[in-house]
Motif scaffolding. Structure first.
Motif, mmCIF file in Angstrom:
data_model
loop_
_atom_site.group_PDB
_atom_site.id
_atom_site.type_symbol
_atom_site.label_atom_id
_atom_site.label_comp_id
_atom_site.label_asym_id
_atom_site.label_seq_id
_atom_site.Cartn_x
_atom_site.Cartn_y
_atom_site.Cartn_z
ATOM 1 N N UNK A 74 0.856 -1.180 0.000
ATOM 2 C CA UNK A 74 0.000 0.000 0.000
ATOM 3 C C UNK A 74 0.893 1.230 0.000
ATOM 4 N N UNK A 75 0.313 2.345 -0.363
ATOM 5 C CA UNK A 75 1.070 3.590 -0.399
ATOM 6 C C UNK A 75 1.594 3.947 0.992
ATOM 7 N N UNK A 76 0.765 3.788 2.002
ATOM 8 C CA UNK A 76 1.212 4.145 3.356
ATOM 9 C C UNK A 76 2.302 3.204 3.861
ATOM 10 N N UNK A 77 2.267 1.940 3.464
ATOM 11 C CA UNK A 77 3.321 1.010 3.883
ATOM 12 C C UNK A 77 4.663 1.405 3.262
ATOM 13 N N UNK A 78 4.647 1.794 1.994
ATOM 14 C CA UNK A 78 5.879 2.253 1.356
ATOM 15 C C UNK A 78 6.399 3.515 2.034
ATOM 16 N N UNK A 79 5.497 4.414 2.416
ATOM 17 C CA UNK A 79 5.928 5.630 3.121
ATOM 18 C C UNK A 79 6.545 5.281 4.464
ATOM 19 N N UNK A 80 5.934 4.337 5.188
ATOM 20 C CA UNK A 80 6.484 3.930 6.485
ATOM 21 C C UNK A 80 7.849 3.266 6.327
ATOM 22 N N UNK A 81 8.005 2.471 5.281
ATOM 23 C CA UNK A 81 9.298 1.832 5.034
ATOM 24 C C UNK A 81 10.373 2.883 4.765
ATOM 25 N N UNK A 82 10.025 3.836 3.940
ATOM 26 C CA UNK A 82 10.977 4.884 3.603
ATOM 27 C C UNK A 82 11.343 5.702 4.839
ATOM 28 N N UNK A 83 10.367 6.071 5.615
ATOM 29 C CA UNK A 83 10.623 6.866 6.821
ATOM 30 C C UNK A 83 11.413 6.069 7.859
ATOM 31 N N UNK A 84 11.231 4.758 7.894
ATOM 32 C CA UNK A 84 11.998 3.945 8.843
ATOM 33 C C UNK A 84 13.475 3.869 8.446
ATOM 34 N N UNK A 85 13.768 4.057 7.155
ATOM 35 C CA UNK A 85 15.152 4.074 6.682
ATOM 36 C C UNK A 85 15.795 5.441 6.848
ATOM 37 N N UNK A 86 14.974 6.481 6.767
ATOM 38 C CA UNK A 86 15.494 7.852 6.819
ATOM 39 C C UNK A 86 14.573 8.693 7.688
ATOM 40 N N UNK A 87 14.900 8.796 8.957
ATOM 41 C CA UNK A 87 14.062 9.519 9.918
ATOM 42 C C UNK A 87 13.970 11.011 9.658
ATOM 43 N N UNK A 88 14.880 11.556 8.852
ATOM 44 C CA UNK A 88 14.871 12.987 8.552
ATOM 45 C C UNK A 88 13.993 13.312 7.345
#
Length: 107
Positions: A74-88
Protein backbone atom coordinates in the motif's frame (compact mmCIF):
# COMPACT_ATOMS: atom_id res chain seq x y z
CA UNK A 1 12.11 4.97 -42.43
CA UNK A 2 12.30 8.71 -42.36
CA UNK A 3 11.22 11.36 -39.88
CA UNK A 4 7.88 11.97 -41.59
CA UNK A 5 6.76 8.44 -40.63
CA UNK A 6 6.94 9.18 -36.90
CA UNK A 7 4.76 11.29 -34.68
CA UNK A 8 6.41 12.61 -31.55
CA UNK A 9 4.05 12.72 -28.58
CA UNK A 10 5.09 14.22 -25.25
CA UNK A 11 4.25 12.04 -22.27
CA UNK A 12 2.38 13.23 -19.21
CA UNK A 13 5.22 12.32 -16.85
CA UNK A 14 3.23 9.30 -15.68
CA UNK A 15 3.82 6.29 -17.91
CA UNK A 16 0.88 4.45 -16.35
CA UNK A 17 -1.47 7.29 -17.34
CA UNK A 18 0.01 7.42 -20.82
CA UNK A 19 -0.78 3.70 -21.18
CA UNK A 20 -4.36 4.22 -19.96
CA UNK A 21 -4.04 2.39 -16.64
CA UNK A 22 -7.09 3.12 -14.44
CA UNK A 23 -4.85 3.17 -11.32
CA UNK A 24 -2.18 5.32 -12.95
CA UNK A 25 -1.73 7.88 -10.18
CA UNK A 26 -1.52 5.28 -7.42
CA UNK A 27 0.98 3.16 -9.35
CA UNK A 28 3.07 6.22 -10.16
CA UNK A 29 3.16 7.28 -6.50
CA UNK A 30 4.20 3.77 -5.46
CA UNK A 31 6.95 3.74 -8.09
CA UNK A 32 8.29 7.09 -6.88
CA UNK A 33 8.41 5.89 -3.27
CA UNK A 34 9.98 2.56 -4.27
CA UNK A 35 12.66 4.39 -6.25
CA UNK A 36 13.44 6.54 -3.22
CA UNK A 37 13.66 3.44 -0.99
CA UNK A 38 16.10 1.83 -3.44
CA UNK A 39 18.10 5.05 -3.63
CA UNK A 40 18.30 5.21 0.18
CA UNK A 41 19.41 1.58 0.40
CA UNK A 42 22.09 2.20 -2.22
CA UNK A 43 23.32 5.44 -0.65
CA UNK A 44 23.66 3.77 2.74
CA UNK A 45 25.13 0.58 1.28
CA UNK A 46 22.39 -1.52 2.85
CA UNK A 47 21.54 -5.03 1.72
CA UNK A 48 17.94 -6.14 2.12
CA UNK A 49 18.98 -8.11 5.20
CA UNK A 50 20.70 -5.11 6.79
CA UNK A 51 17.67 -2.94 6.03
CA UNK A 52 15.43 -5.54 7.66
CA UNK A 53 17.63 -5.57 10.76
CA UNK A 54 17.32 -1.78 11.06
CA UNK A 55 13.57 -1.58 10.47
CA UNK A 56 10.42 -3.48 11.40
CA UNK A 57 10.09 -4.71 7.80
CA UNK A 58 11.16 -8.08 6.40
CA UNK A 59 14.07 -8.54 4.02
CA UNK A 60 11.58 -10.04 1.55
CA UNK A 61 9.74 -6.70 1.47
CA UNK A 62 12.89 -4.83 0.50
CA UNK A 63 13.69 -7.53 -2.05
CA UNK A 64 10.24 -7.14 -3.65
CA UNK A 65 10.78 -3.40 -3.87
CA UNK A 66 14.19 -3.88 -5.50
CA UNK A 67 12.49 -6.15 -8.05
CA UNK A 68 9.69 -3.60 -8.68
CA UNK A 69 7.09 -6.07 -7.41
CA UNK A 70 4.88 -3.44 -5.80
CA UNK A 71 1.45 -5.06 -6.12
CA UNK A 72 1.15 -6.13 -2.49
CA UNK A 73 2.30 -2.80 -1.05
CA UNK A 74 0.00 0.00 0.00
CA UNK A 75 1.07 3.59 -0.40
CA UNK A 76 1.21 4.15 3.36
CA UNK A 77 3.32 1.01 3.88
CA UNK A 78 5.88 2.25 1.36
CA UNK A 79 5.93 5.63 3.12
CA UNK A 80 6.48 3.93 6.48
CA UNK A 81 9.30 1.83 5.03
CA UNK A 82 10.98 4.88 3.60
CA UNK A 83 10.62 6.87 6.82
CA UNK A 84 12.00 3.95 8.84
CA UNK A 85 15.15 4.07 6.68
CA UNK A 86 15.49 7.85 6.82
CA UNK A 87 14.06 9.52 9.92
CA UNK A 88 14.87 12.99 8.55
CA UNK A 89 12.73 12.44 5.50
CA UNK A 90 9.52 14.34 4.91
CA UNK A 91 6.92 12.90 2.53
CA UNK A 92 4.31 15.26 1.13
CA UNK A 93 1.30 14.24 -0.91
CA UNK A 94 -0.45 16.82 -3.03
CA UNK A 95 -4.01 16.33 -4.21
CA UNK A 96 -5.27 18.48 -7.04
CA UNK A 97 -7.48 18.30 -10.09
CA UNK A 98 -6.31 16.74 -13.32
CA UNK A 99 -4.78 19.15 -15.82
CA UNK A 100 -7.02 20.26 -18.66
CA UNK A 101 -5.05 18.20 -21.16
CA UNK A 102 -5.72 14.98 -19.21
CA UNK A 103 -9.42 15.80 -18.88
CA UNK A 104 -9.66 16.37 -22.63
CA UNK A 105 -7.94 13.05 -23.34
CA UNK A 106 -10.39 11.20 -21.08
CA UNK A 107 -13.40 12.26 -23.11
Amino acid sequence: MNESEFELIEGSGNVYRDLGDPEADLKHAKAVLAARIIMTLDERGLSVRKAAALTPFAAADFSRIRNADLGRFTLDRLMRMLCSLDGKLRVTIRVDTKPERDAAMAT
